[in-house]
Design a protein around this motif. Structure first.
Motif, PDB file in Angstrom:
ATOM      1  N   LYS A 122       0.827  -1.210   0.000  1.00  0.00           N
ATOM      2  CA  LYS A 122       0.000   0.000   0.000  1.00  0.00           C
ATOM      3  C   LYS A 122       0.862   1.260   0.000  1.00  0.00           C
ATOM      4  N   ASP A 126       2.792   5.296  -3.306  1.00  0.00           N
ATOM      5  CA  ASP A 126       2.558   6.685  -2.905  1.00  0.00           C
ATOM      6  C   ASP A 126       3.821   7.411  -2.474  1.00  0.00           C
ATOM      7  N   ARG A 133      10.045   4.215  -3.274  1.00  0.00           N
ATOM      8  CA  ARG A 133       9.081   3.230  -3.777  1.00  0.00           C
ATOM      9  C   ARG A 133       9.703   1.848  -3.838  1.00  0.00           C
TER      10      ARG A 133
END
Length: 218
Positions: A122, A126, A133
């Protein structure tokens, strides 16, 4: 104070006393798993309101307690008085199971590592930078692999490995993990969907590489 010794005299009154906490490795298996479940529940609360980073910290702590229980007491019963909830969606939800009384630390560790992997999956997309990332995707992969070590038949562990490989850009490894998941559950729709996405990206990549090679040697 006075007299020949010099210095002031102080009276100390003990208002409270708490014994030092028992060393974690001395706790019985049931208590270790109860600590794991306490952090698990807090992690689930955080996850439910979108605090995936806080949830990851909680699940990470829970993992350490569950793993310690499994290592210290590999044949002991580890989870008294636990409810059992059905395992939830393979794609986005947490695994909410709390193991039966006869289950061992390994069963709880599997669930916790699956949830930890879900948190990192999750968080990864972002993150504002590519290195961040990749870091979270790598942690997701690591957690999913830990889950698979405790339960090699876990479809969720293989699926989440595939998702993590995909985020890391390792399409071949993603494809293999997803194909392994389908071997265990050939009709699993989310796995099929993810495998289709990965296969399409691999086809585009191969076509692009073919064009480049043709231009170099053509």
């Amino acid at each position: 104070g006075g007299g020949g010794g010099g210095g002031d005299a102080w009276a100390v009154h003990l208002l409270a006393f708490e014994p030092a906490p028992t060393a974690v490795w001395k706790l019985p298996a049931a208590e270790l798993c109860e600590l794991a479940l306490r952090h698990k529940r807090l992690g689930t609360q955080s996850f439910s309101i979108g605090l995936f980073d806080v949830a990851a910290v909680r699940y990470g702590r829970a993992c350490r307690f569950a793993v310690l229980a499994q290592r210290l007491y590999p044949t002991a019963s580890t989870e008294p008085n636990a409810d059992t909830d059905p395992a939830s969606s393979i794609t986005t939800d947490l695994d909410l199971r709390e193991t039966h009384a006869e289950a061992k630390g390994a069963a709880l560790a599997t669930v916790l590592y699956l949830n930890l992997a879900m948190c990192y999956l999750k968080l990864s997309p972002d993150m504002p930078t590519a290195p961040a990332r990749r870091w979270y995707a790598a942690r997701a992969l690591e957690s999913a692999k830990h889950a698979a070590q405790y339960d090699p038949t876990s479809i969720k562990a293989l699926y989440r490995q595939g998702c993590a490989h995909h985020l890391l850009g390792d399409l071949d490894s993603a494809k293999k993990a997803l194909q392994d998941a389908l071997t265990l559950d050939p009709s699993n729709k989310p796995v099929h969907a993810q495998l289709t996405t990965v296969t399409q990206k691999l086809a585009v990549h191969d076509a692009t590489m073919g064009t480049k090679l043709a231009s170099m040697f053509g």
